[in-house]
Design a protein around this motif. Structure first.
Motif, mmCIF file in Angstrom:
data_model
loop_
_atom_site.group_PDB
_atom_site.id
_atom_site.type_symbol
_atom_site.label_atom_id
_atom_site.label_comp_id
_atom_site.label_asym_id
_atom_site.label_seq_id
_atom_site.Cartn_x
_atom_site.Cartn_y
_atom_site.Cartn_z
ATOM 1 N N ALA A 19 4.563 -5.639 12.819
ATOM 2 C CA ALA A 19 4.286 -5.297 11.610
ATOM 3 C C ALA A 19 4.278 -3.758 11.168
ATOM 4 C CB ALA A 19 3.161 -5.954 10.877
ATOM 5 N N LEU A 23 6.678 -0.794 9.375
ATOM 6 C CA LEU A 23 6.210 0.162 8.358
ATOM 7 C C LEU A 23 6.172 1.420 8.721
ATOM 8 C CD1 LEU A 23 3.625 -2.422 7.050
ATOM 9 C CD2 LEU A 23 5.519 -1.854 5.716
ATOM 10 N N GLU A 25 4.498 2.767 11.224
ATOM 11 C CA GLU A 25 3.248 3.150 11.817
ATOM 12 C C GLU A 25 2.946 3.055 13.087
ATOM 13 O OE1 GLU A 25 1.120 4.785 9.620
ATOM 14 O OE2 GLU A 25 2.375 4.465 7.985
ATOM 15 N N GLU A 302 2.367 -7.834 7.911
ATOM 16 C CA GLU A 302 2.705 -6.588 7.348
ATOM 17 C C GLU A 302 2.075 -6.375 6.171
ATOM 18 O OE1 GLU A 302 7.003 -6.558 6.386
ATOM 19 O OE2 GLU A 302 7.581 -6.910 8.468
ATOM 20 N N GLU A 306 -0.022 -3.103 5.062
ATOM 21 C CA GLU A 306 0.179 -2.478 3.722
ATOM 22 C C GLU A 306 -1.065 -1.991 3.000
ATOM 23 O OE1 GLU A 306 4.678 -4.060 2.834
ATOM 24 O OE2 GLU A 306 3.072 -5.373 2.623
ATOM 25 N N ARG A 311 -1.442 0.247 -0.076
ATOM 26 C CA ARG A 311 -0.240 -0.165 -0.665
ATOM 27 C C ARG A 311 -0.180 -1.595 -1.165
ATOM 28 N NH1 ARG A 311 4.523 1.217 3.778
ATOM 29 N NH2 ARG A 311 3.816 3.411 4.272
ATOM 30 N N PRO A 313 0.867 -5.100 -1.252
ATOM 31 C CA PRO A 313 1.607 -5.776 -0.313
ATOM 32 C C PRO A 313 2.868 -6.556 -0.826
ATOM 33 C CG PRO A 313 -0.433 -6.966 -0.890
ATOM 34 C CD PRO A 313 -0.422 -5.632 -1.628
ATOM 35 N N ARG A 314 3.846 -6.614 -0.305
ATOM 36 C CA ARG A 314 4.911 -7.245 -0.756
ATOM 37 C C ARG A 314 4.923 -8.772 -0.812
ATOM 38 N NH1 ARG A 314 9.243 -4.520 3.228
ATOM 39 N NH2 ARG A 314 7.202 -4.631 4.339
#
Length: 411
Positions: A19, A23, A25, A302, A306, A311, A313-314
């Motif tokens: 994950a 992204l 990272e 993920e 996030e 952020r 999260p989707r």
């Protein structure tokens, strides 16, 4: 750019590393003992993450490692043991995260119970108990204020440790005597025993909006113990009931100020409706998160990365492709002793559901506690079209496996 994980759950490091990479990272794991993650680390390619040995019970030592982390962007703390240390360090380094006061609240089950009661989301308050005072009137007081059956437990307990069911007066007196001799992580309190099947809601919250990702079953040992034995995901609730649960969970988490990230909310489904057992401010342990990844068709880690980055999260919005339902059985030995191995693993290849063995204990580890989750040596996992069928397959596979323990020299 780096995201740091302050320890981790036994399983899931592979998903977390993938994950982070997806992204953009770099993942850095701070741990007291990399051996705890031998199963996961042994399946990752070299360089998938950086592992740093440090005394994670020493906040200053952890802070020093965080200071040395290049381009530190987020801190993940997904275990009960390190929740509060992680929260304090997140605030200290100005990283995205929940208010540490909220996480301190979540680690106090008595305060959570009282808040939910005040909000009309639980029919009972917590009654704190000092078992050391030896008051002969205490059982009668608890019977009056809590009723029987009652549960006595540690305000900061984990893994079903230091939990007593008192169905009558003799069991209540015995529980108080036993609790007086235990070293608790928090304080002892009593609450009613909420009769009914127990489940865990796997949720993701962002900016105060909660999405119910699914519900895990939690099949327990016979009373009076609360040993976790079998889990399946996702439980197939009728849509109207599922929607009602999601609304209730949204209210529950808002009441305790939990505005972001995963939560693992244990609840009993009683005749009067759902009652919270406890709220864990993290993703589910054992193979719950693994099962979520497979059953939802997404690497849910993920969303963990996030949210650590601050952020949205989707996962909070997106349609999920889905996958197989999953189930797993915690494998306990028949008697305490030194873990010496497992029999029957070769039989799993001939069973339906793609069953697999996930080791938790290492040969030579001592297993002393068989009444709670400290005692299982590994997990038998299986899949199917529904959680019910997956449970049947996991139980059949687990019945073929036997965890062995022996005695040490001198015993």
């Amino acid at each position: 750019m780096t995201v740091v994980s302050l320890e981790a759950l036994t399983f899931g490091l592979g998903h977390l590393a993938r994950a982070a990479e997806a992204l953009g990272e770099r993942l850095r794991l701070l741990t007291r003992d990399p051996g705890w993650y031998a199963y996961e680390l042994g399946r990752l390619p070299v360089g998938a993450l950086e592992v740093v040995e440090v005394d994670t019970f020493d906040p200053d030592a952890v802070a020093a490692e965080l200071s040395r982390t290049p381009e530190l962007r987020g801190l993940i703390s997904s275990t009960d043991t390190w929740t509060l240390v992680g929260a304090d360090l997140t605030a200290r380094f100005g990283l995205p995260g929940l208010d540490p006061a909220v996480l301190r609240l979540m680690r106090d089950k008595a305060r959570v119970r009282d808040l939910l009661h005040e909000a009309g989301l639980s029919r009972a308050r917590a009654v704190e108990v000092d078992p050391a005072r030896g008051d002969a009137l205490l059982p009668a007081l608890l019977r009056k204020e809590v009723g029987l059956p009652a549960v006595l437990k540690d305000t900061a307990g984990t893994g079903s440790q230091n939990v007593w069911l008192a169905r009558d007066e003799p069991e209540l007196e015995a529980a108080l005597r036993e609790a007086a001799g235990r070293r608790l992580t928090g304080r002892l309190f009593a609450e009613p025993y909420f009769s009914g099947p127990v489940y865990s809601a796997e949720t993701l919250t962002w900016r105060g909006r909660t999405r119910l990702l699914g519900v895990s079953s939690r099949l327990m040992s016979r009373e009076p113990r609360f040993r976790e034995e079998i889990t399946a995901f996702p439980v197939a609730f009728p849509e109207a009931q599922r929607a009602s649960l999601e609304r209730w969970l949204d209210e529950v988490l808002a009441t305790v100020g939990y505005t972001d990230r995963f939560a693992h909310v244990e609840f009993a489904l009683t005749l009067a409706g759902p009652e919270v057992v406890e709220i864990n401010p993290r993703i589910g342990g054992a193979l719950v998160a693994e099962g979520m990844c497979r059953a939802l068709g997404r690497n849910v880690y993920e969303a963990m990365v996030e949210t650590a980055l601050g952020r949205r999260p989707r996962l909070i919005d997106e349609e999920l492709p889905g996958g197989p339902a999953v189930a797993f059985v915690l494998a306990y030995p028949e008697r305490p002793g030194v873990f010496t191995g497992v029999l029957g693993l070769e039989r799993l290849a001939d069973m339906p559901g793609s069953p697999a063995w996930y080791p938790v204990k290492r040969v030579g580890d001592r297993i002393e506690h068989l009444d709670d989750s400290r005692g299982y040596a590994g997990i038998v996992y299986a899949e199917a079209e529904t959680a019910e069928l997956a449970t049947h397959r996991a139980v059949a596979a687990a019945n073929a496996v036997r965890v062995l323990t022996g005695r040490t020299a001198g015993e």
